[in-house]
Design an enzyme around this catalytic site. Structure first.
Site, PDB file in Angstrom:
ATOM      1  N   GLU A 292       0.856  -1.036  -0.155  1.00  0.00           N
ATOM      2  CA  GLU A 292       0.133  -0.140   0.064  1.00  0.00           C
ATOM      3  C   GLU A 292       1.011   0.945  -0.125  1.00  0.00           C
ATOM      4  O   GLU A 292       2.046   1.315   0.288  1.00  0.00           O
ATOM      5  CB  GLU A 292      -0.882   0.013   1.303  1.00  0.00           C
ATOM      6  CG  GLU A 292      -0.405  -0.084   2.581  1.00  0.00           C
ATOM      7  CD  GLU A 292      -1.035  -0.207   3.760  1.00  0.00           C
ATOM      8  OE1 GLU A 292      -1.963  -0.642   3.681  1.00  0.00           O
ATOM      9  OE2 GLU A 292      -0.617   0.278   4.971  1.00  0.00           O
ATOM     10  N   ASN A 294       0.999   4.871   1.979  1.00  0.00           N
ATOM     11  CA  ASN A 294       0.454   5.678   2.998  1.00  0.00           C
ATOM     12  C   ASN A 294       0.780   7.246   2.595  1.00  0.00           C
ATOM     13  O   ASN A 294       1.806   7.669   2.539  1.00  0.00           O
ATOM     14  CB  ASN A 294       1.155   5.506   4.289  1.00  0.00           C
ATOM     15  CG  ASN A 294       0.887   4.246   5.077  1.00  0.00           C
ATOM     16  OD1 ASN A 294       1.618   3.184   5.466  1.00  0.00           O
ATOM     17  ND2 ASN A 294      -0.460   3.813   4.992  1.00  0.00           N
TER      18      ASN A 294
END
Length: 659
Positions: A292, A294
């Site tokens: 992912e 952030n």
């Protein structure tokens, strides 16, 4: 693009991260407006701010997640920009859009970039387009439990259920079989909805025993992207990081450069600017897969600041103002090593359940060029059930990993918090664990090495000696004060029911003792209302121990070990053996009490149910996490004392049992 200069910013956050942002902004000549909820009316970040405004009740959905109210305060106070910190609204694209309507800058990436990258599903799609390695999985939204079970079986167990929005371990569950799906899906969805206002869940293959490694990036609005090294974040509990370090002791320079290249490609693909972190899982062969992005400042950013010398918050502010990056990739040199510990209000002996309450005593090491403390609390601060459990961060630096760890060991020994159950001793245990020191790390490090939680390490011979010295020092110091003259003779020191006969003398703040035929000189110094004892052994070993006095007993802790000690004169020791032991032989369990305070969101049992070991009983929401309380023995439910939707306190009876 015209460069700006901010004179005032608003910080849409609380606690340690608000205090940390204030520190940099003030150095840059920028005044800070802080916001606070009912729970934070006496918080440290409010006292440090130049201005502060109340924004609502304690629940975050009514205060720190209230976009309209925060925008209103920003306009009223004349803030030119808003820094979101991490958590709350930091990765919500609606926030920068709302600010833009008032001509207020968001110190972070654009709303469009956040929309793509903060959502894990669209982020993976973007990563694929950018040529980034991705973990196999189903990237669409999972509609219900049946759909989750179907997808999981197609991918193959184990799988990871993950919230599409947000992070921090919330809305995340590892599932090893079909029978675990229903509870995991419901709990993850609820957690995601409450934390991020988005209950969307997706599923991906869970790579067993991986390392969690992330790359810190910083980018300007002109397409320049620079990587600031990696962080090893593999030591986690409940899928949440607890210890981070840089550089990783695992990956090679070749792999680091490959990760850099993919991060830059992804950043350019989504038009990224500001600070951000690209997270990867890395298998035992150093194959890495995208997890992912952030789109915010990370909790663990200080370790990167130590080894690069770059203030990441300052660079976020500068890039938000339209400045070009002041350095290129070739300028970035990773020097030395840094580690970070997250001190949290939680109980490592009880599945890391969060704790709340008021801090009675708070002591910490002095900051210097190699020890940094990021916190937002003081003695008297309230740790609220409404927010994250982190109290403070301890960060240490060294010329190499071993020196950074050694300094962390010392720093943690000088950290003392009373009034709220915390994980300091557990962190000390990890930093003394031989496999941690040897960098044998993976994301199951804690479950594998502490399968029953942390209850204190075995006291080794080396530390028995140290506990004996501490017990004698404290006991004889008190005796000298009482008699106003030197104290010496034979003493019986009891350490966890084991007796040691020791010849000792105390005079002029110095203990002289003979142990195992060796003579030792021990001098001491107290701090924190006689809670921390620093002893110097033979002018060489400098050790700080936590000492709690209860009657004639001393409860001493150090390096993850703890002991019940006392020092007695021989005749007193003999008499004490004749004392009756009034401790109960056993306790009849006729009720289940809540181990934490919070909101009872779900009951999994009914009156009359026969319950087996490990079966879920009820779910308590505390500090934005759902905590599933399971049966620890076979039982039959006699009655239910509290209904769903009620707030409960630690120790409240929830279920009555048939005896």
């Amino acid at each position: 693009m015209t460069e700006k200069k901010y004179s005032k910013i608003l910080i849409a956050n609380r606690g340690e991260i608000a205090c940390r942002i204030i520190r940099t902004a003030r150095r840059m000549g920028i005044s800070c407006v802080c916001v606070y909820s009912d729970a934070d009316i006496n918080s440290v970040h409010i006292r440090q701010a130049d201005e502060s405004r109340h924004i609502g009740p304690s629940p975050s959905c009514l205060s720190y997640l209230n976009i309209d109210k925060i925008c209103e305060v920003a306009v009223e106070t004349g803030a030119q920009a808003v820094h979101p910190g991490y958590g709350f609204l930091a990765e919500n694209p609606d926030f920068p859009r709302a600010l833009q309507k008032h001509n207020i800058d968001f110190i972070g990436p654009s709303a469009e970039t956040i929309e793509v990258t903060a959502n894990k599903i669209t982020a993976k799609e973007a990563a694929r387009k950018a040529g980034v390695n991705v973990v196999p999985g189903y990237m669409g939204k999972i509609s219900d439990t049946a759909h989750a079970a179907q997808v999981a079986e197609e991918i193959g167990f184990p799988v990871m259920l993950k919230a599409a929005s947000g992070g921090g371990g919330k809305g995340m569950r590892i599932v090893y079989s079909k029978k675990e799906i229903e509870l995991a899906f419901t709990s993850a969805t609820n957690e995601a909805e409450k934390s991020f206002k988005d209950g969307s869940i997706f599923i991906e293959k869970y790579i067993e025993l991986p390392r969690h490694i992330e790359i810190q990036i910083i980018a300007d609005k002109y397409g320049n992207v620079v990587c600031l090294g990696e962080r090893e974040c593999s030591v986690q509990r409940n899928n949440q990081k607890i210890i981070e370090e840089t550089p990783s002791p695992f990956i090679s320079e070749k792999v680091r450069r490959e990760m850099y290249a993919q991060c830059v490609s992804l950043a350019k693909q989504v038009g990224y600017f500001s600070a951000g972190t690209v997270e990867f899982v890395v298998d035992k062969d150093q194959n890495f897969y995208f997890l992912e992005v952030n789109t915010r400042l990370q909790v663990e950013h200080p370790v990167t600041e130590f080894v690069t010398g770059i203030d990441i918050v300052e660079e976020m502010i500068r890039t938000s103002c339209g400045e070009k990056l002041r350095f290129s990739q070739d300028d970035i040199k990773l020097t030395g090593s840094a580690v970070e510990s997250r001190i949290c209000a939680e109980d490592p002996s009880k599945k890391f359940f969060p704790s709340s309450g008021r801090i009675k005593y708070y002591d910490k090491p002095n900051e210097n060029s190699y020890v940094r403390i990021d916190d937002g609390v003081a003695a008297g601060s309230e740790i609220s059930m409404f927010y994250d459990s982190m109290i403070a961060k301890v960060i240490t630096y060294g010329k190499d990993r071993i020196e950074a760890i050694s300094r962390m060991q010392k720093a943690l020994s000088e950290c003392y918090i009373e009034g709220v159950t915390n994980n300091i001793e557990f962190l000390e245990s990890i930093f003394h664990h031989p496999n941690f020191i040897a960098a044998k790390l993976h994301t199951r490090f804690i479950p594998d090495h502490y399968p029953g939680g942390f209850h204190g390490d075995f006291v080794t011979e080396e530390y028995i000696k140290m506990f004996i010295f501490a017990s004698l020092y404290v006991h004889l110091e008190n005796e000298e004060k009482y008699h106003n003259q030197p104290v010496d003779g034979i003493f019986i020191v009891v350490v966890n029911d084991n007796e040691y006969s020791v010849n000792a003398k105390y005079q002029d703040n110095t203990l002289t003792t003979i142990y195992n035929h060796n003579t030792y000189s021990v001098s001491g110094k107290w701090k924190s209302s006689h809670k921390l004892l620093n002893i110097m052994i033979n002018d060489d070993a400098d050790v700080t121990l936590k000492v709690e006095k209860q009657g004639s007993k001393y409860f001493i802790k150090h390096s993850g070990m703890k002991a019940e000690c006392c020092a007695l004169e021989p005749h007193v020791a003999e008499l004490s053996k004749l004392m009756l032991n009034n401790e109960a032989e056993g306790v009849l369990v006729d009720a289940i009490k809540s181990p934490i305070s919070g909101l009872l969101v779900k009951l999994h049992v009914n009156v009359g149910d026969q319950v087996e070991v490990g079966q879920p009983l009820f779910v308590v929401e505390a500090m934005k996490m759902e905590n599933i309380i399971c049966a620890e023995m076979t039982m039959v439910i006699k009655n239910i004392s509290v209904q769903e939707g009620k707030n409960i306190q630690i120790g409240d009876v929830i279920l009555g049992l048939l005896s």
